[in-house]
Design an enzyme around this catalytic site. Structure first.
Site, short mmCIF file in Angstrom:
data_model
loop_
_atom_site.label_atom_id
_atom_site.label_comp_id
_atom_site.label_asym_id
_atom_site.label_seq_id
_atom_site.Cartn_x
_atom_site.Cartn_y
_atom_site.Cartn_z
N LYS A 52 36.46 52.92 52.49
CA LYS A 52 36.86 54.11 51.71
C LYS A 52 36.15 54.10 50.36
CE LYS A 52 41.18 54.33 54.23
NZ LYS A 52 42.56 53.89 54.37
N GLN A 96 47.32 51.24 51.25
CA GLN A 96 46.85 50.80 52.57
C GLN A 96 47.99 50.14 53.35
OE1 GLN A 96 43.65 51.37 53.86
NE2 GLN A 96 44.63 50.65 55.73
N ASP A 119 46.89 60.94 51.94
CA ASP A 119 47.08 60.50 53.33
C ASP A 119 47.94 61.51 54.09
OD1 ASP A 119 45.71 58.22 54.07
OD2 ASP A 119 47.14 56.85 53.12
#
Ligand code: NAP
Length: 290
Positions: A52, A96, A119
């Site tokens: 990312k 994460q 997200d």
């Protein structure tokens, strides 16, 4: 059969994001800034976060990775999330997953401001997605929609079977395919006679995490098959000691399909692009949220 090449399509979309960022910078507008929180040293998570970071650099975003010991407490993590919620320079935040067992993932993902939840896991964003309002879409289903659109694949009136009903893939995927006017069936571990459903499907999206689950005899001639699965399977001949396997038995299924995604190089790179698109939306306030 045509391959749905996620590597190629993601390159094209990343280029357009890069151009958009350059335009923003030239106009004196804010550079998109994505922050990621990584707790502990899980190998796969470290790889995902590094990827990312690399993607952000490639398109000209700023990125910050905050790394913490696996022993950090839930309260400490929530305090870090709140700091980023308040930080005006950061547009998007991802934590994460998975988190260490002693931390409640639900509590943490819901603590992220829904305006920075790139997200798309916050209940506010999930609700808006289900209503069809513009919001941050979970990156994997978003990437898959972009892939289908790129290849001009007809969805209206088609039978779509989604295998898997997780919050991050199966459920949002089914909502988005419904919005694309598919007749959607969701299969899961309790589904009986799953082949009865897949054999009627024009589009199959396999997201269950069982390597090579979908076999040729479960697929009708001419179907579009999207393989979301990624499982590390031991392979001594590979330098990493493992190989990535999808949920689709590609070798037997491919010849029956009109389109199919490979693993790797299909859904994976499109997921990464989904996150970049959400971050761009976060900085330009391209959402119903703002
Ligand atoms: P998950 O949370 O484990 O969910 C798996 C789903 O599959 C569950 O809904 C489960 O049903 C269903 N399932 C399990 N066994 C089944 C069976 N025999 N028949 C039918 N359904 C079955 O997994 P996930 O997070 O959605 O991820 C799925 C796969 O996609 C994994 O391999 C993951 O690594 C991969 N993935 C890839 C990307 C990418 O970028 N390519 C992104 C995210 C995930 P129940 O609900 O009944 O338990």
């Amino acid at each position: 059969m045509e391959l749905l090449n996620g590597n190629e399509v993601s390159k094209i979309i990343k280029l357009s994001i890069k151009e958009e960022v350059a335009k923003r910078k030239a106009a004196g507008q804010k550079t998109p800034h994505l922050a990621a929180i990584l707790v502990g040293a899980d190998g796969a998570s470290m790889t995902y976060v590094a990827a990312k970071e690399k993607d952000c650099k490639e398109v000209g975003f700023d990125s910050t990775v905050l790394r913490f010991e696996a022993s950090m407490s839930e309260e400490e993590l929530l305090a870090e999330v709140e700091k980023i919620n308040q930080n005006k320079d950061i547009d998007g935040l991802i934590v994460q997953l998975p988190l260490p067992k002693h931390i409640n993932e639900k509590r943490v993902t819901e603590a992220i401001s829904f305006k920075k939840d790139v997200d798309g896991f916050h209940p506010m964003n999930v609700g808006m997605m289900f209503k069809g309002l513009k919001t941050f879409l979970p990156a994997t289903p978003y990437g898959i929609i972009k892939l289908l659109e790129h290849y001009g694949i007809e969805t209206s009136g088609k039978n779509c079977v989604v295998i898997g009903r997780s919050d991050i893939v199966g459920k949002p995927m089914s909502a988005l395919m419904l919005q694309k006017n598919c007749t959607v069936t969701i299969c899961h571990s309790k589904t009986q006679n799953l082949s009865d459903f897949t054999l009627r499907a024009d589009i199959i999206i396999a997201a269950l995490g069982i390597p090579l689950f979908l076999k040729a005899e479960m697929v009708k001639e001419g179907a579009v098959v999207i393989d979301v699965g990624i499982t590390r399977v031991e392979d001594a001949s590979n330098k990493n000691g493992y190989k990535l396997k999808g949920d689709v038995d590609f070798d037997s299924v491919a010849s029956k399909c009109s389109y199919i995604t490979p693993v790797p190089g299909g859904v994976g790179p499109m997921t990464r692009v989904g996150l970049l698109l959400n971050t761009l939306d976060a900085v330009s306030h391209e959402s119903h949220l703002f």
